[in-house]
Structures are given as C-alpha cells and as structure tokens.
Design an enzyme around this catalytic site. Structure first.
Site, PDB file in Angstrom:
ATOM      1  N   CYS A  93       2.590   1.228  -2.858  1.00 19.85           N
ATOM      2  CA  CYS A  93       3.593   0.658  -3.754  1.00 19.85           C
ATOM      3  C   CYS A  93       4.782   1.608  -3.864  1.00 19.85           C
ATOM      4  CB  CYS A  93       2.968   0.422  -5.123  1.00 19.85           C
ATOM      5  SG  CYS A  93       4.139  -0.175  -6.355  1.00 19.85           S
ATOM      6  N   CYS A 150       4.822   3.032  -7.613  1.00 21.09           N
ATOM      7  CA  CYS A 150       3.825   3.935  -8.212  1.00 21.09           C
ATOM      8  C   CYS A 150       2.939   4.656  -7.203  1.00 21.09           C
ATOM      9  CB  CYS A 150       2.955   3.166  -9.199  1.00 21.09           C
ATOM     10  SG  CYS A 150       1.772   2.058  -8.411  1.00 21.09           S
ATOM     11  N   CYS A 198       1.352  -5.426  -7.845  1.00 17.03           N
ATOM     12  CA  CYS A 198       0.610  -4.170  -7.781  1.00 17.03           C
ATOM     13  C   CYS A 198      -0.332  -4.097  -8.976  1.00 17.03           C
ATOM     14  CB  CYS A 198       1.572  -2.989  -7.806  1.00 17.03           C
ATOM     15  SG  CYS A 198       0.747  -1.392  -7.934  1.00 17.03           S
ATOM     16  N   CYS A 233       0.878  -0.880 -11.373  1.00 17.09           N
ATOM     17  CA  CYS A 233       2.113  -0.848 -12.170  1.00 17.09           C
ATOM     18  C   CYS A 233       2.663  -2.233 -12.471  1.00 17.09           C
ATOM     19  CB  CYS A 233       3.181   0.001 -11.479  1.00 17.09           C
ATOM     20  SG  CYS A 233       3.935  -0.778 -10.034  1.00 17.09           S
ATOM     21  N   CYS A 292       2.429 -11.952   2.186  1.00 13.82           N
ATOM     22  CA  CYS A 292       3.822 -11.909   2.635  1.00 13.82           C
ATOM     23  C   CYS A 292       4.565 -10.982   1.676  1.00 13.82           C
ATOM     24  CB  CYS A 292       4.376 -13.330   2.592  1.00 13.82           C
ATOM     25  SG  CYS A 292       6.025 -13.500   3.254  1.00 13.82           S
TER      26      CYS A 292
HETATM   27 FE    FE Z   1       2.721  -0.065  -8.213  1.00 14.01          FE
END
Ligand code: FE
Length: 131
Positions: free
Chosen positions: A44, A47, A93, A96, A116
């Site tokens: 991510c 984060c 995610c 976060c 995607c």
């Molecule tokens: Fe994240």
C-alpha cells in the site's frame, strides 16, 4: 492506523491522495505498474501493508495492474460500491482503509478473480528488500 485527511495530504502525492483517499481512478495504461514484471511484493502506498505478490500479477489488457489473488488475509477487504451508476466491489487496504481499486469475477484460474488496482495506490518491493 488512523491519520486525518490533513496528515494524508502531507504524506501522499496529489495523485496518491486522489486515488487512496478520494476513491479516484487513474487513466488506463498510464500507471507505472501496468507492465511491471519484477519479482516481489506490491504494498500500500499509504501505509506499506503487503497487498499483492508478483506471482499473482497477470496481463488482463484492462490498462491497470491486475492480480488474481490477494497476498493474505491481512491485505485487503472489500465493500459494495454503487457510485457512478454501477454496482462494483471496491477493494480497500485492510490496514489503512485506502481505496485501491475494484475486484471483478472475470479473472483467470485458479480464483477467477481480477483485482483491478490503481498503480498510484501501490509501491513495489523486491524480494531482497522484503526480508
Ligand atoms: Fe494501507
């Protein structure tokens, strides 16, 4: 992990902020990871949470990085997204809450899934960096 919007604005680029925090979508075939083929993990951009392995990345032809499986149970979660007059499954995610993209059921075996994902929501780490 809790950050307020002002803190996110300071730590993310404008494009990362638009995608991750405002559910934006980058234009197809423009993201830096569309044709990326190195071995490693995609994390991510907000984060650092590990999201996808290069082992499950494939060429979908959609113009966005596509994966047929998430990295593990802590990577992502999904929720129904009815924006823009469509009913889609949003991928966020799990650490976060940042918007990553959408998941569709037209992917390849063995899962039949197509995650995607916007390049702007991702960073990449090679296996050497991964430890
Ligand atoms: Fe994240």
């Amino acid at each position: 992990m809790e950050k307020n919007e002002e803190e996110w604005k300071l730590t993310l680029s404008p494009e990362q902020y638009r995608v991750l925090r405002q559910c934006g979508t980058e234009a197809p075939f423009t993201g830096k990871f569309v044709y990326h083929k190195e071995k490693g993990v995609y994390v991510c951009a907000g984060c650092g949470n590990v999201l996808f392995s290069s082992d499950t990345k494939y060429e979908s032809g959609s113009g966005w990085p596509s994966f047929w499986e998430k990295a593990d149970e802590n990577s992502v979660e999904t929720k129904i997204d009815t924006s823009h007059g469509m009913r889609r499954i949003e991928v966020i995610c799990k650490n976060c809450g940042g918007h990553l993209g959408h998941v569709f059921d037209d992917g390849p075996n063995p899962t039949g899934l197509r995650y995607c994902i916007n390049s702007a929501a991702l960073d990449f780490r090679t296996e050497e960096e991964e430890e």
